[in-house]
Design an enzyme around this catalytic site. Structure first.
Site, short mmCIF file in Angstrom:
data_model
loop_
_atom_site.label_atom_id
_atom_site.label_comp_id
_atom_site.label_asym_id
_atom_site.label_seq_id
_atom_site.Cartn_x
_atom_site.Cartn_y
_atom_site.Cartn_z
N ASP A 142 -9.67 -3.83 -5.59
CA ASP A 142 -9.16 -2.81 -4.39
C ASP A 142 -9.89 -1.39 -4.70
OD1 ASP A 142 -7.72 -1.37 -2.90
OD2 ASP A 142 -5.88 -2.08 -3.09
N HIS A 190 -8.28 -4.83 -1.03
CA HIS A 190 -7.04 -4.46 -0.79
C HIS A 190 -6.17 -5.13 0.19
CE1 HIS A 190 -4.28 -0.94 -0.08
NE2 HIS A 190 -4.41 -0.98 1.15
N SER A 245 0.90 -1.20 0.05
CA SER A 245 0.02 -0.17 0.07
C SER A 245 0.88 1.26 0.06
CB SER A 245 -0.98 -0.22 1.14
OG SER A 245 -2.00 0.84 0.93
#
Length: 708
Positions: free
Chosen positions: A647, A679, A560
């Site tokens: 996501d 995600h 991320s």
């Protein structure tokens, strides 16, 4: 599989899209990959997956071996430690061969029954009720996520919310636990975190706007279909703010919180009357002021209602004050601000409060005396650890649940006995296969960054391979460094497969995280963001120059916002790393943050700056955004980027474009896109173990320990 049989890496067509801002023009050849519903884009993603599968086919036996190692260390049929709420003990079951958990409960023996029962997976639990079997819920779906689960205070009703796409939009349902009847309530398109009000007649939930921002809180009358009868109780039109709602442990207030990265506002409603009073309006505790964050909990002291308010107004690392309900501006200091002691949370119980904070880079928990304001810290003797308040739903418990763990100590649950101060270990995750914590060790070292700042680095290793630094070893270096999120010491069953092959696992606690307080975060965001990247490079360089490892035996990993870190350090110092593992990586950061129509963009301006309206921010972000800064004429490390099609936080297109650009300059870059996931990756424990085995097999291959 021989290299000759591996298909050529996909090379998407270049269709330049010109982006112009503040007098700067950037030609983006791969922006067309953003068209998620295009058959051409889907075909490209599937071709990427096929290429990665073929390129890594030779690792399939290793992947299976790692998966079996992980699986062999886990007691697949097990029960969690029961937690008391009302007249029941609540706990979860896992069952061998099943992907998901099962939520259960059993009746307490009596009002004084506070010692959790010693349940056995092999012995039938008297009076057990299965509340929710997520395996049954997930049947027929490739993805499953439970976003809300709550039981009414009287134990008669249950709500649960499910996402089967990976886009974090959940459908709420309600069940009558006394009759087994599924009620007509079906509430679609909700966010996670729905709860019953204390009386059980209504639930509170939130919904998101088109940018995937939770912006409204609603009351829903139990027993009604759909949302026609639901009442909006709060709405925030500021695109930077997220809305959340819950009930205080005292059951006195329904709390609605609205917050951005740097500002917050809390409003209260009377939990007993809000459902029946259509004119009830949330009462704001402190009106929002830019840069002021605060949180609120409720206590009753000598029959008087108090609000305990944790805030950073003139207190960088936060202070705790209290005010009487109805007079929130007249405050009394409870815990004054102390630089370097970052107060993080306060939880009020009937007779005491619990304060969670950070000191010297580690989490701490202390009891607060309401009358003297004295703090009693609960102490642990490991050099590196993480501790936090566990599940404590009751208002007046005689014991306090704490979660504890370290790099070498499996996740544990302690109970702190309030009368005696005794700390009792109630449960520790069992690691099968003969795991002995004495075989492993952990330590912290400090690395001096180029500007003189000392960066903490955590290390964990297997003792039989020798002390780190005594000879070069393969090193797996992890980092994040954003949103004041800290990477705290935590045990990992999967990580044992690394340590047992002689790999040293390291965490670079770079600026932008929260390990050393709020200033640590401030020094790694906005126009100081490059510190996050240079800190990580400085740590890697230190490990190489001081004999911990060599560049050909060093792999970096981040996900991320940590994936942005991976992309940035790949451009800054490609010569330092043999491999880069980037999970759902935020590598096309400038494109995303320039577009306020994309999910979360406006919210993110507080973290990264606003390049759309500020030329200085645009120039600064363009100087580090990984996609724009892929370089010609350098040798990049091997790269594995992984993402998910659905996501909503970091869109699949970012790594898709990044990998295409890397291939333009000759990089050995692989890309894997889960076509049904979110995600957090795939759902289900066996699936997640296989996904981690996939990543570790690639990592072992890069580090040269694939045959170990």
């Amino acid at each position: 599989m021989s290299s000759a049989s591996v298909p050529t890496a996909p090379r998407p067509e270049k269709r330049p899209v010109v982006r112009s801002h503040h007098g700067d023009t950037f030609e983006d050849p791969y922006e067309w990959l953003r068209e998620k519903d295009s058959p051409e884009v889907v075909a490209h993603l599937e071709a990427e997956n096929a290429h990665t599968d073929a390129a890594l086919a030779h690792l399939e036996p290793l992947r299976e071996r790692i998966f079996q190692e992980i699986k062999g260390r886990v007691r697949e049929t097990d029960l969690s430690l029961p937690s008391r709420r009302g007249q029941w003990w609540y706990y979860g079951r896992t069952i061998a061969g099943k992907q998901y958990g099962v939520q259960c409960r059993a009746p307490i023996a009596g009002p004084d029954d506070w010692t959790p029962p010693q349940l056995s997976a092999e012995v039938e639990v008297p009076g057990e009720q299965v509340l929710l079997d997520s395996n049954a819920e997930a049947e027929g779906h490739e993805f499953f996520s439970l976003g809300s689960f709550d039981v009414s205070k009287d134990g008669t009703l249950m709500l649960w919310a499910v996402d089967v796409a990976g886009d974090e939009r959940y459908t709420i349902r309600i069940k009558d636990l006394t009759t087994g009847e599924i009620l007509p309530d079906v509430i679609e398109g909700t966010f996670s975190g729905a709860h019953f009000l204390p009386g059980g007649t209504h639930i509170v939930y939130t919904t998101v706007d088109d940018a995937w921002r939770p912006d409204r809180a609603w009351l829903h009358p139990v027993g009604t279909a759909g949302r026609e009868a639901d009442r909006e109780i709060y709405r925030d039109d500021d695109e930077r703010f997220w809305v959340g709602a819950g009930v205080t442990r005292s059951d006195r207030f329904l709390v609605v919180e609205s917050g951005s990265s740097i500002t917050s506002e809390v409003a209260l409603l009377d939990a007993a009357t809000v459902a029946t009073d259509p004119d009830a309006k949330p009462q704001v505790v402190w009106p929002r002021r830019e840069g002021v964050e605060y949180g609120v909990d409720h206590a009753v002291i000598d029959g008087e209602d108090w609000l305990y308010i944790l805030h950073n107004d003139g207190a960088l690392d936060f202070e705790l004050v209290r005010a009487r309900v109805g007079a929130p501006d007249v405050v009394e200091t409870v815990i004054p601000h102390e630089p370097g002691r970052r107060l993080e949370d306060v939880d009020c119980f009937r007779d005491f409060a619990v304060v969670e904070y950070r000191r010297e880079g580690l989490t701490r928990v202390a009891l607060l005396d309401y009358r003297t304001h004295a703090l009693t810290e609960i102490e642990f003797d490991e050099p590196l650890f993480a501790v936090g308040l566990g599940g404590n739903p009751e208002w007046a418990p005689p014991v306090l649940r704490l979660g504890f763990g370290s790099f070498t100590t499996p996740g544990s649950v302690f109970e702190y006995v309030l009368d005696s101060g005794e700390l009792v270990l109630r449960r520790q995750v069992e690691v099968l296969g003969g795991y002995d914590p004495a075989d492993y060790d952990q330590a912290r070292l400090w690395v001096t960054a180029q500007d003189g700042t000392r960066i903490p680095v955590s290390l964990v290793w297997k003792r039989s391979f020798g002390e780190p630094g005594s000879a070069p070893r393969p090193v797996h270096l992890y980092g994040y460094g954003s949103y004041e999120h800290s990477i705290d010491p935590a045990f990992s069953v999967a990580r044992l497969s690394e340590l047992d092959r002689g790999i040293v696992f390291a965490v670079a606690h770079v600026r932008g995280g929260g390990e050393l307080g709020r200033q640590w975060y401030e020094d790694g965001k906005l126009q100081a963001k490059r510190n996050t990247f240079t800190d990580f490079v400085d740590v890697a360089r230190h490990l190489v120059e001081n004999g911990y490892t060599t560049p050909d035996r060093l792999v970096a990993e981040g996900g991320s916002a940590g994936g942005l870190l991976m992309g940035a350090i790949t451009n800054l110092a490609p010569e330092l790393f043999a491999g880069i593992l980037a999970d759902v990586p935020f590598v096309d950061a400038l494109t995303t943050i320039l577009d306020p129509s994309l999910p979360l963009t406006v919210i993110e301006w507080d973290e990264w700056g606003d390049p759309l309206h500020d030329p200085a921010v645009y120039e600064y972000m363009k100087s580090y955004s990984p996609y724009e800064n892929v370089r010609e004429g350098v040798t990049y490390p091997r790269i594995l980027a992984m993402t998910s099609l659905n996501d909503t936080r970091v869109m699949y297109v970012e790594p898709a474009k990044w990998v295409a650009r890397l291939r333009d300059v000759g990089a050995d870059a692989l890309f894997k896109c889960e076509m049904v996931a979110g995600h957090g990756g795939v759902s289900g424990r066996y699936n997640s173990w296989r996904e981690r085995a996939f990543q570790l097999a690639w990592l072992f291959d890069v580090l040269g320990v694939a045959d170990a």
